[in-house]
Design a protein around this motif. Structure first.
Motif, PDB file in Angstrom:
ATOM      1  N   THR A   1       0.045  -1.111 -37.689  1.00  0.00           N
ATOM      2  CA  THR A   1      -0.237  -2.536 -37.770  1.00  0.00           C
ATOM      3  C   THR A   1      -1.675  -2.747 -37.308  1.00  0.00           C
ATOM      4  O   THR A   1      -2.058  -2.307 -36.231  1.00  0.00           O
TER       5      THR A   1
ATOM      6  N   LEU B   1       1.183  -7.815 -38.945  1.00  0.00           N
ATOM      7  CA  LEU B   1       2.471  -8.240 -38.418  1.00  0.00           C
ATOM      8  C   LEU B   1       2.408  -9.725 -38.095  1.00  0.00           C
ATOM      9  O   LEU B   1       1.449 -10.197 -37.490  1.00  0.00           O
TER      10      LEU B   1
ATOM     11  N   GLU C   1       8.539  -3.305 -32.511  1.00  0.00           N
ATOM     12  CA  GLU C   1       7.503  -4.200 -33.036  1.00  0.00           C
ATOM     13  C   GLU C   1       8.017  -5.631 -33.253  1.00  0.00           C
ATOM     14  O   GLU C   1       7.338  -6.437 -33.855  1.00  0.00           O
TER      15      GLU C   1
ATOM     16  N   TRP D   1       6.554  -7.517 -41.098  1.00  0.00           N
ATOM     17  CA  TRP D   1       5.329  -6.802 -41.457  1.00  0.00           C
ATOM     18  C   TRP D   1       4.982  -7.132 -42.899  1.00  0.00           C
ATOM     19  O   TRP D   1       5.845  -7.470 -43.699  1.00  0.00           O
TER      20      TRP D   1
END
Length: 103
Positions: A19, A53, A91, A98
Motif C-alpha cells: 500500500t 488503501l 490492514e 484496497w
C-alpha cells in the motif's frame, strides 16, 4: 488450467503489492468523503502509485453505516480506480478497501 493459474498469480500479486498511500474517512460526511476520495485517487494516479488503501470503518458506531457502500459506489464510477477488495485484518479488514490505480 493456464488461465486459472494466471488468475491465481494475479490475485497473489495484488495482495502482495504494498500500500503506497492511505486515506482515512472517519468522521467525514458522504459529500466530504467523495471529495476526499476524488483528490486522493487523482494524487495517487499523478504519483503513479499502484495500490492505495481507503479506511471507511465498519460502521459499528453508526445507526446507518453507509460509508463502505459510498466507497464501493465511488470506486465503480471512478475512471482511475481499478480492481478493489477487502484487505487483510492487519490492514483494516472489512473496515477498509484496497484499490489498484489505473495509470
Amino acid at each position: 488450467k493456464k488461465q486459472a493459474e494466471r488468475q491465481a498469480s494475479v490475485q497473489v500479486s495484488e495482495k502482495q503489492l504494498k500500500t503506497e498511500a492511505v486515506l482515512d474517512l472517519h468522521g467525514m460526511t458522504v459529500p466530504e468523503a467523495e471529495k476526499a476520495m476524488t483528490s486522493f485517487i487523482h494524487m495517487a494516479a499523478v504519483k503513479r502509485f499502484r495500490k492505495v488503501l481507503i479506511i471507511h470503518g465498519k460502521g459499528i458506531h453508526s445507526k446507518d453505516p453507509v460509508m463502505r457502500q459510498t466507497v464501493i459506489s465511488f470506486l465503480e464510477r471512478c475512471p482511475k480506480a481499478g480492481k478493489h477488495g477487502t484487505p487483510s485484518a492487519a490492514e483494516g479488514g472489512s473496515g477498509a478497501t484496497w484499490v489498484l490505480i489505473k495509470n
